[in-house]
Design a protein around this motif. Sequence first.
Motif, PDB file in Angstrom:
ATOM      1  N   SER A 159       0.820  -1.209   0.000  1.00  0.00           N
ATOM      2  CA  SER A 159       0.000   0.000   0.000  1.00  0.00           C
ATOM      3  C   SER A 159       0.857   1.264   0.000  1.00  0.00           C
ATOM      4  O   SER A 159       0.365   2.355  -0.334  1.00  0.00           O
ATOM      5  CB  SER A 159      -0.944   0.010   1.208  1.00  0.00           C
ATOM      6  N   LEU A 160       2.125   1.147   0.348  1.00  0.00           N
ATOM      7  CA  LEU A 160       3.019   2.310   0.333  1.00  0.00           C
ATOM      8  C   LEU A 160       3.219   2.838  -1.083  1.00  0.00           C
ATOM      9  O   LEU A 160       3.554   4.013  -1.275  1.00  0.00           O
ATOM     10  CB  LEU A 160       4.375   1.950   0.947  1.00  0.00           C
ATOM     11  N   ILE A 161       3.015   1.965  -2.074  1.00  0.00           N
ATOM     12  CA  ILE A 161       3.141   2.406  -3.464  1.00  0.00           C
ATOM     13  C   ILE A 161       2.100   3.474  -3.780  1.00  0.00           C
ATOM     14  O   ILE A 161       2.331   4.345  -4.617  1.00  0.00           O
ATOM     15  CB  ILE A 161       2.976   1.197  -4.423  1.00  0.00           C
ATOM     16  N   TYR A 162       0.975   3.422  -3.082  1.00  0.00           N
ATOM     17  CA  TYR A 162      -0.147   4.328  -3.376  1.00  0.00           C
ATOM     18  C   TYR A 162       0.169   5.783  -3.042  1.00  0.00           C
ATOM     19  O   TYR A 162      -0.212   6.687  -3.794  1.00  0.00           O
ATOM     20  CB  TYR A 162      -1.381   3.862  -2.604  1.00  0.00           C
ATOM     21  N   ASP A 163       0.851   6.005  -1.923  1.00  0.00           N
ATOM     22  CA  ASP A 163       1.025   7.390  -1.476  1.00  0.00           C
ATOM     23  C   ASP A 163       2.469   7.757  -1.137  1.00  0.00           C
ATOM     24  O   ASP A 163       2.720   8.654  -0.344  1.00  0.00           O
ATOM     25  CB  ASP A 163       0.134   7.675  -0.260  1.00  0.00           C
ATOM     26  N   MET A 164       3.426   7.059  -1.764  1.00  0.00           N
ATOM     27  CA  MET A 164       4.832   7.411  -1.597  1.00  0.00           C
ATOM     28  C   MET A 164       5.531   7.441  -2.943  1.00  0.00           C
ATOM     29  O   MET A 164       5.206   6.651  -3.837  1.00  0.00           O
ATOM     30  CB  MET A 164       5.545   6.410  -0.672  1.00  0.00           C
ATOM     31  N   PRO A 165       6.528   8.313  -3.117  1.00  0.00           N
ATOM     32  CA  PRO A 165       7.286   8.339  -4.373  1.00  0.00           C
ATOM     33  C   PRO A 165       8.312   7.218  -4.425  1.00  0.00           C
ATOM     34  O   PRO A 165       8.877   6.823  -3.410  1.00  0.00           O
ATOM     35  CB  PRO A 165       7.972   9.710  -4.340  1.00  0.00           C
ATOM     36  N   TYR A 166       8.540   6.718  -5.627  1.00  0.00           N
ATOM     37  CA  TYR A 166       9.566   5.695  -5.858  1.00  0.00           C
ATOM     38  C   TYR A 166      10.886   6.403  -6.128  1.00  0.00           C
ATOM     39  O   TYR A 166      10.957   7.266  -7.014  1.00  0.00           O
ATOM     40  CB  TYR A 166       9.159   4.828  -7.053  1.00  0.00           C
ATOM     41  N   VAL A 167      11.933   6.057  -5.374  1.00  0.00           N
ATOM     42  CA  VAL A 167      13.158   6.846  -5.456  1.00  0.00           C
ATOM     43  C   VAL A 167      14.342   6.088  -6.024  1.00  0.00           C
ATOM     44  O   VAL A 167      15.408   6.666  -6.216  1.00  0.00           O
ATOM     45  CB  VAL A 167      13.548   7.397  -4.056  1.00  0.00           C
ATOM     46  N   SER A 168      14.211   4.802  -6.312  1.00  0.00           N
ATOM     47  CA  SER A 168      15.337   4.055  -6.853  1.00  0.00           C
ATOM     48  C   SER A 168      15.486   4.343  -8.337  1.00  0.00           C
ATOM     49  O   SER A 168      14.598   4.919  -8.974  1.00  0.00           O
ATOM     50  CB  SER A 168      15.134   2.549  -6.633  1.00  0.00           C
ATOM     51  N   ARG A 181       2.413   4.532  -9.515  1.00  0.00           N
ATOM     52  CA  ARG A 181       1.450   4.663  -8.433  1.00  0.00           C
ATOM     53  C   ARG A 181       0.275   3.715  -8.631  1.00  0.00           C
ATOM     54  O   ARG A 181      -0.101   3.404  -9.754  1.00  0.00           O
ATOM     55  CB  ARG A 181       0.931   6.102  -8.362  1.00  0.00           C
ATOM     56  N   GLN A 182      -0.316   3.280  -7.535  1.00  0.00           N
ATOM     57  CA  GLN A 182      -1.521   2.468  -7.582  1.00  0.00           C
ATOM     58  C   GLN A 182      -2.746   3.353  -7.778  1.00  0.00           C
ATOM     59  O   GLN A 182      -2.770   4.506  -7.353  1.00  0.00           O
ATOM     60  CB  GLN A 182      -1.707   1.697  -6.264  1.00  0.00           C
ATOM     61  N   THR A 183      -3.760   2.798  -8.402  1.00  0.00           N
ATOM     62  CA  THR A 183      -5.057   3.464  -8.432  1.00  0.00           C
ATOM     63  C   THR A 183      -5.796   3.098  -7.140  1.00  0.00           C
ATOM     64  O   THR A 183      -5.434   2.134  -6.446  1.00  0.00           O
ATOM     65  CB  THR A 183      -5.879   3.006  -9.637  1.00  0.00           C
ATOM     66  N   LYS A 221       6.376   4.969   7.012  1.00  0.00           N
ATOM     67  CA  LYS A 221       6.297   5.904   5.888  1.00  0.00           C
ATOM     68  C   LYS A 221       7.051   7.192   6.218  1.00  0.00           C
ATOM     69  O   LYS A 221       7.846   7.683   5.397  1.00  0.00           O
ATOM     70  CB  LYS A 221       4.828   6.211   5.571  1.00  0.00           C
ATOM     71  N   TRP A 222       6.807   7.734   7.396  1.00  0.00           N
ATOM     72  CA  TRP A 222       7.492   8.961   7.819  1.00  0.00           C
ATOM     73  C   TRP A 222       9.001   8.754   7.867  1.00  0.00           C
ATOM     74  O   TRP A 222       9.772   9.601   7.411  1.00  0.00           O
ATOM     75  CB  TRP A 222       6.972   9.367   9.195  1.00  0.00           C
TER      76      TRP A 222
END
Length: 257
Positions: A159-168, A181-183, A221-222
Amino acid sequence: MLSRVKYQIELFLLSLSFFSRIPVPASVPYSTERMNQSGRYFSLVGLLLGLICYGVYSVFLLVLPEHISVLLMICVSLLLTGAFHEDGLTDMADGIGGGMTTERRLEIMKDSRIGTYGASALIMALAVKYSVLSYLALHTSMLQVLLVGYALSRAIAASLIYDMPYVSDSNTSKSKPLASRQTIYELGILLFFGIISCIGLGLSILMIMGCVCFLLRFGLKWWLLRRIGGFTGDCLGGVQQIMELTIYLVLAASMAS
């Protein structure tokens, strides 16, 4: 209608092939878009893995005591997933523990070698998992424990994919297909199967589990945003392992109280 069902089955099989070593038909269509969409079934894959591990545990239990059956089941679980999530935990621990800057942390995570932080995290995670599962095996249904641990932890991690940016670096990362991002629809499916696994828990345990998981997800997340500015594939694996252990600890605490 049948074509839609077939499409969803194919997405599930892609998810199964990515998150486990269970073979799927070679004829399953692949594309980056399909691979990204398949993340919605991560928690359903967890339910399947939990069922398989329970079956393995039950077979071992016919001829061996509980604690040995638990240890062998953990070994089988590692084989089923190729230690995929444990690898993420070690890389996350090495990178965030050993790097002084965001760039250095991400660089360390890409290094295939394991360091002190990663080795320590892996040893402690496996030790805690074995100890807590051995305790739970004596006090409650292992089927319920494994279904919740495997499915809910994967639902929360993904679920972190939904509201976090991918940084790799998405050009070299093995998690590139999951970087989008997830829908809200995909998030709903993901959480649905995670929540389904909790059916059978008492209301009080369910409420405590929900609060603990929500707070831990918020905290992780934080923490990840502060340390690296988002998530990587390794971080998702690390969060899954942390959540799984936390779920077992909450269940053990409820047994002890």
